[in-house]
Design an enzyme around this catalytic site. Structure first.
Site, PDB file in Angstrom:
ATOM      1  N   CYS A   7      17.423 -42.624 -49.602  1.00  0.00           N
ATOM      2  CA  CYS A   7      18.529 -43.163 -50.397  1.00  0.00           C
ATOM      3  C   CYS A   7      19.795 -43.037 -49.549  1.00  0.00           C
ATOM      4  O   CYS A   7      19.719 -42.867 -48.340  1.00  0.00           O
ATOM      5  CB  CYS A   7      18.653 -42.481 -51.758  1.00  0.00           C
ATOM      6  SG  CYS A   7      19.241 -40.778 -51.736  1.00  0.00           S
ATOM      7  N   THR A   8      20.926 -43.105 -50.174  1.00  0.00           N
ATOM      8  CA  THR A   8      22.182 -43.095 -49.415  1.00  0.00           C
ATOM      9  C   THR A   8      22.524 -41.701 -48.899  1.00  0.00           C
ATOM     10  O   THR A   8      22.601 -41.465 -47.701  1.00  0.00           O
ATOM     11  CB  THR A   8      23.334 -43.652 -50.268  1.00  0.00           C
ATOM     12  OG1 THR A   8      22.973 -44.956 -50.718  1.00  0.00           O
ATOM     13  CG2 THR A   8      24.623 -43.733 -49.464  1.00  0.00           C
ATOM     14  N   GLY A   9      22.746 -40.754 -49.820  1.00  0.00           N
ATOM     15  CA  GLY A   9      23.217 -39.435 -49.411  1.00  0.00           C
ATOM     16  C   GLY A   9      22.201 -38.322 -49.458  1.00  0.00           C
ATOM     17  O   GLY A   9      22.499 -37.194 -49.069  1.00  0.00           O
ATOM     18  N   ASN A  10      20.991 -38.610 -49.960  1.00  0.00           N
ATOM     19  CA  ASN A  10      19.933 -37.608 -50.088  1.00  0.00           C
ATOM     20  C   ASN A  10      20.371 -36.426 -50.951  1.00  0.00           C
ATOM     21  O   ASN A  10      20.035 -35.284 -50.691  1.00  0.00           O
ATOM     22  CB  ASN A  10      19.449 -37.152 -48.707  1.00  0.00           C
ATOM     23  CG  ASN A  10      18.159 -36.344 -48.733  1.00  0.00           C
ATOM     24  OD1 ASN A  10      18.073 -35.326 -48.053  1.00  0.00           O
ATOM     25  ND2 ASN A  10      17.172 -36.761 -49.485  1.00  0.00           N
ATOM     26  N   THR A  11      21.152 -36.718 -51.994  1.00  0.00           N
ATOM     27  CA  THR A  11      21.561 -35.664 -52.930  1.00  0.00           C
ATOM     28  C   THR A  11      21.120 -35.955 -54.362  1.00  0.00           C
ATOM     29  O   THR A  11      21.154 -35.057 -55.200  1.00  0.00           O
ATOM     30  CB  THR A  11      23.092 -35.453 -52.934  1.00  0.00           C
ATOM     31  OG1 THR A  11      23.729 -36.670 -53.335  1.00  0.00           O
ATOM     32  CG2 THR A  11      23.591 -34.995 -51.579  1.00  0.00           C
ATOM     33  N   CYS A  12      20.731 -37.188 -54.658  1.00  0.00           N
ATOM     34  CA  CYS A  12      20.345 -37.547 -56.038  1.00  0.00           C
ATOM     35  C   CYS A  12      18.940 -38.146 -56.071  1.00  0.00           C
ATOM     36  O   CYS A  12      17.969 -37.460 -56.351  1.00  0.00           O
ATOM     37  CB  CYS A  12      21.329 -38.556 -56.639  1.00  0.00           C
ATOM     38  SG  CYS A  12      23.050 -38.045 -56.689  1.00  0.00           S
ATOM     39  N   ARG A  13      18.859 -39.438 -55.765  1.00  0.00           N
ATOM     40  CA  ARG A  13      17.610 -40.175 -55.963  1.00  0.00           C
ATOM     41  C   ARG A  13      16.466 -39.707 -55.079  1.00  0.00           C
ATOM     42  O   ARG A  13      15.369 -39.418 -55.588  1.00  0.00           O
ATOM     43  CB  ARG A  13      17.848 -41.673 -55.746  1.00  0.00           C
ATOM     44  CG  ARG A  13      18.770 -42.283 -56.777  1.00  0.00           C
ATOM     45  CD  ARG A  13      19.156 -43.694 -56.430  1.00  0.00           C
ATOM     46  NE  ARG A  13      20.064 -43.694 -55.260  1.00  0.00           N
ATOM     47  CZ  ARG A  13      20.549 -44.786 -54.703  1.00  0.00           C
ATOM     48  NH1 ARG A  13      20.214 -45.978 -55.183  1.00  0.00           N
ATOM     49  NH2 ARG A  13      21.371 -44.713 -53.674  1.00  0.00           N
ATOM     50  N   ASP A 112      22.172 -45.959 -58.063  1.00  0.00           N
ATOM     51  CA  ASP A 112      22.658 -44.621 -57.722  1.00  0.00           C
ATOM     52  C   ASP A 112      23.332 -43.999 -58.940  1.00  0.00           C
ATOM     53  O   ASP A 112      24.307 -44.541 -59.460  1.00  0.00           O
ATOM     54  CB  ASP A 112      23.649 -44.723 -56.565  1.00  0.00           C
ATOM     55  CG  ASP A 112      23.949 -43.385 -55.927  1.00  0.00           C
ATOM     56  OD1 ASP A 112      23.607 -42.334 -56.513  1.00  0.00           O
ATOM     57  OD2 ASP A 112      24.530 -43.393 -54.830  1.00  0.00           O
TER      58      ASP A 112
END
Length: 140
Positions: A7-13, A112
């Protein structure tokens, strides 16, 4: 099978998806499967607090997670790469020369949830859980 979830930041999805997939792999005894997650713009941050909370509801622990940056080596080592959006699939080709046949967009795309409510994170978690099923082999 080496599965990389991006994903984008590797903190959620992607960390939520990684934890969900690890559980499925263990439940189905898919001993030849490995899963990792990474982010296109990751910086070593912890998982988002709401992500930690909604995964804890399922008995999954993200408290030790730290975001991992996507690298050419991670892309090359993966047999398959699951992304959240078509834009991310295109970026993998542009930035890391990943062939399109190696990349799968989960579901119809997973928005996101960053900055959203706890309920938004629950909906994201549940959408990820449904989408991940399509990546697994049929039960024997």
């Amino acid at each position: 099978m080496n599965l990389l979830i991006v994903c984008t930041g590797n903190t959620c999805r992607s960390p939520m998806a990684e934890a969900l997939m690890r559980r499925r792999i263990q439940e189905r005894a898919l001993n030849d499967w490995q899963v990792l997650s990474a982010g296109i713009s990751a910086d070593g941050s912890p998982a988002a607090q709401h992500a930690v909370e909604v995964m804890a509801e399922l008995g999954l622990d993200l408290t030790r997670h730290r975001s991992r940056s996507l690298t050419p080596a991670l892309c090359q080592a993966a047999d398959r790469i699951a992304v959240m959006t078509q834009d991310q699939a295109v970026l993998l080709g542009m930035l890391f020369d990943v062939p399109p046949e190696k990349v799968t967009v989960l579901g119809d795309g997973i928005p996101d949830p960053y900055g959203g409510s706890l309920e938004t994170y629950r909906r994201t978690r549940d959408a990820l859980d449904r989408a991940l099923e399509a990546l697994l082999p049929e039960p024997a």
